[in-house]
Design an enzyme around this catalytic site. Structure first.
Site, mmCIF file in Angstrom:
data_model
loop_
_atom_site.group_PDB
_atom_site.id
_atom_site.type_symbol
_atom_site.label_atom_id
_atom_site.label_comp_id
_atom_site.label_asym_id
_atom_site.label_seq_id
_atom_site.Cartn_x
_atom_site.Cartn_y
_atom_site.Cartn_z
ATOM 1 N N ASP A 62 0.850 -1.193 0.000
ATOM 2 C CA ASP A 62 0.000 0.000 0.000
ATOM 3 C C ASP A 62 0.883 1.240 0.000
ATOM 4 O O ASP A 62 1.997 1.222 0.539
ATOM 5 C CB ASP A 62 -0.911 0.027 1.230
ATOM 6 C CG ASP A 62 -1.946 -1.081 1.210
ATOM 7 O OD1 ASP A 62 -2.389 -1.455 0.116
ATOM 8 O OD2 ASP A 62 -2.309 -1.575 2.294
ATOM 9 N N ASP B 132 -7.156 -1.342 -4.486
ATOM 10 C CA ASP B 132 -8.228 -0.943 -3.566
ATOM 11 C C ASP B 132 -9.094 0.142 -4.194
ATOM 12 O O ASP B 132 -10.322 0.135 -4.065
ATOM 13 C CB ASP B 132 -7.634 -0.421 -2.255
ATOM 14 C CG ASP B 132 -6.810 -1.460 -1.525
ATOM 15 O OD1 ASP B 132 -7.141 -2.655 -1.615
ATOM 16 O OD2 ASP B 132 -5.828 -1.070 -0.862
#
Length: 205
Positions: A144, A178
């Site tokens: 991430d 995401d």
């Protein structure tokens, strides 16, 4: 462009972009390293075991279960997409399901392969196809990097449970995959009538 080609193009472009960004971050950033683009947008490298917002459960067994569950889920999404392509649905619905599919695939790639091809990013930049990877197949960590701390401050005391505490919006760090899923779900909501048409009841004379 046919609906099939639209889906294929969307999936290929988004998965490639997702993986290029993740591999760049993994091979150029140390875990926890941060680059401030704007006050409200930062590139901040973190890793998680695959659940949304960094949650995890069950250690290695839980990680394996989550990865296997995702494989089943993405298979179901694929069949949903194939079935939808055969209908006269709006192209936005095709794009939405394709985004959800590619988002799921993007994070599955991390979970399945990254543990076997990268070494650890703690205190050093990771190496792709490392001789001593940090994990194994099916036990990779999701990369991430996008962080949007748009607002930070103390919450009013009258707010239940969180009143008076320091809070940052948006505090969660996420990746392109995401974002694809979020955008896909939003599009399905916007085009819900086209995505989930109600069957017309036939009135018998």
């Amino acid at each position: 462009m046919s609906k099939k080609n639209l889906a294929i193009l969307t999936i290929l472009c988004t998965i490639i972009l997702d993986q290029v960004i993740k591999i760049y971050i993994k091979t150029n950033f140390v875990l926890g390293e941060e680059v401030v683009v704007f006050d409200w947008f930062k590139i901040h490298f973190v890793e998680n075991n695959g659940m949304a917002m960094g949650f995890e459960f069950g250690g290695k067994a839980g990680k394996l279960f989550l990865t296997v569950f995702r494989l089943f889920a993405v298979t179901a999404i694929m069949y949903w997409l194939i079935g939808t392509i055969k209908t006269k649905v709006h192209n936005a619905v095709i794009i939405a399901i394709s985004l959800i599919f590619s988002g799921a695939i993007g994070n599955i790639i991390d979970s399945v392969f990254y543990g076997a091809i990268f070494d650890d990013s703690t205190n050093k930049v990771a190496t792709l196809f490392a001789d001593q990877p940090y994990g194994s197949i099916f036990h990779g960590k999701v990369v991430d990097m996008f962080y949007f701390p748009i607002w930070s401050g103390n919450l009013p005391s009258w707010i239940p449970f969180m009143g008076g505490e320091t809070y940052t919006f948006f505090q969660y760090i996420f990746n392109p995959a995401d974002a694809y899923i979020t955008i896909g779900v939003a599009l399905l909501f916007i085009f819900s009538k086209q995505a989930f048409p109600k069957e017309e009841k036939k009135i018998e004379a």
